[in-house]
Scaffold this active site. Structure first.
Site, short mmCIF file in Angstrom:
data_model
loop_
_atom_site.label_atom_id
_atom_site.label_comp_id
_atom_site.label_asym_id
_atom_site.label_seq_id
_atom_site.Cartn_x
_atom_site.Cartn_y
_atom_site.Cartn_z
CB CYS A 12 16.62 -23.99 18.79
SG CYS A 12 15.74 -25.43 19.41
CG HIS A 74 10.43 -30.78 26.00
ND1 HIS A 74 10.97 -29.54 25.77
CD2 HIS A 74 9.17 -30.74 25.49
CE1 HIS A 74 10.08 -28.79 25.16
NE2 HIS A 74 8.99 -29.49 24.96
CB CYS A 96 17.96 -30.59 23.46
SG CYS A 96 19.16 -29.30 23.05
CG HIS A 124 8.14 -27.30 30.26
ND1 HIS A 124 9.09 -28.13 29.71
CD2 HIS A 124 7.66 -26.55 29.24
CE1 HIS A 124 9.19 -27.86 28.41
NE2 HIS A 124 8.33 -26.91 28.10
CD GLU A 126 14.17 -27.98 29.55
OE1 GLU A 126 13.59 -27.45 28.59
OE2 GLU A 126 15.17 -27.49 30.11
CB THR A 161 17.22 -25.25 28.28
OG1 THR A 161 15.96 -25.74 27.83
CG2 THR A 161 18.10 -26.39 28.71
FE1 F3S Z 1 16.39 -25.81 21.53
FE2 F3S Z 1 17.83 -27.42 22.96
FE3 F3S Z 1 17.83 -24.88 23.44
S1 F3S Z 1 15.80 -27.82 22.20
S2 F3S Z 1 15.80 -24.16 22.88
S3 F3S Z 1 18.64 -25.84 21.60
S4 F3S Z 1 17.79 -26.51 24.93
#
Ligand code: F3S
Length: 297
Positions: A12, A74, A96, A124, A126, A161
């Site tokens: 991702c 995370h 992220c 987790h 995150e 997320t």
């Molecule tokens: Fe990846 Fe960020 Fe979504 S790490 S799974 S784009 S929250």
């Protein structure tokens, strides 16, 4: 035998960004030891490659003094960030942006007097990071939890997320029964929801699914749960876990992969299925693996 890969799978945006930041750090801080706080992503192969390149995972903040430290996608807790700063570390923040947004929302909602519920997996990293931006009333709840134990005035629901959209919808409906005012934030990231939708549509058309990704990867586990509800399914970390017995009687096979799985691994899985099936038309690039689109069937 026909093999498809899901329309959306693999790395991702947040993971690509974290890996790029790690590579940039390596190029910039030549000769200096670089650490990630925990494994940069939940993928054993990538972690191994990073170690070979001199980027080591550290287990806790206590180990890090005057070092270069990469914060993974995370995110981390508020107190961990503070401690890293106090101990003279250079911080490279690969949190992220979608995770960082959950931190801001939690802070805003607390400021506006809401009881904050975080839908997610309490263990987790995150979610542990998200919780640290809450107050003493902020709680982590699982999708199936009985949330209406009291009547509430103002509640805000914010999701990890990588949770499932159906679960967020269900939990929102439950909370409405006992809350005067409910603010729901759809913080499930697009990469996650796209991968879930694509995996679901592929799984519903196949005899067998392989979900490729780290066993500890939350988004990969969610994909596995979604696919398993549709068809026979295996969660594998690499191609060596595929056995001939798994493929007996299967005509259509699907491959999907979590957000921390590199294309190389998806190609290896595809080629391993081909090899077991004695079909020498191996793929050399991800584009050579047929993509499943709904109109394929
Ligand atoms: Fe990846 Fe960020 Fe979504 S790490 S799974 S784009 S929250």
């Amino acid at each position: 035998m026909t093999i498809y890969r899901a329309q959306h799978s693999g790395f991702c945006f947040g993971v690509k960004r974290a890996i790029k930041l790690a590579q940039d750090a390596k190029a910039h801080y030549i000769g200096k030891q670089i650490f990630t706080l925990g494994e940069l992503i939940h993928n054993p192969q990538i972690v191994h490659e990073l170690k070979n390149g001199g980027i080591e995972p550290a287990n806790s903040v206590d180990e890090l003094h005057d070092s270069v430290v990469i914060i993974r996608s995370h995110g981390i807790t508020r107190s961990e960030r503070l401690e890293l700063q106090q101990n003279g570390n250079v911080i490279i923040d690969a949190t992220c942006p979608y995770v960082a947004r959950t931190h801001e929302l939690i802070r805003d909602m607390i400021r506006e007097g809401y009881q904050v519920y975080i839908m997610g997996d309490a263990d987790h990293p995150e979610v542990i990071g998200m919780l640290s931006y809450g107050d003493e009333h902020t709680r982590v709840i699982s999708p199936r939890e009985d949330v209406c134990k009291a009547n509430y005035q103002k509640v805000s629901l914010i999701s990890q997320t990588t949770q499932k959209m159906d679960d967020l919808i269900d939990l929102s409906g439950k909370l409405l029964n006992c809350t005067k005012e409910l603010r729901i934030f759809n913080t499930i990231c697009l990469a996650t929801s796209e991968r879930q939708t694509a995996s679901l549509s592929l799984a519903s058309e196949t005899d067998l699914m392989f979900v490729v990704g780290g066993k500890r990867s939350s988004n990969t586990r969610q994909l596995y749960a979604i696919c398993k509800a549709q068809t026979e399914c295996y969660h594998i970390e690499d191609e060596t876990e595929i056995t001939p017995e798994m493929l007996i009687g299967k005509e259509t096979i699907g491959i999907t992969a979590g957000a921390s799985t590199p294309d190389d691994m998806i190609i290896k899985v595809y080629n391993q299925i081909k090899e077991i099936n004695r079909d020498p038309s191996f793929a050399k690039s991800i584009e050579e693996i047929p993509l499943f689109k709904e109109e394929s069937c």
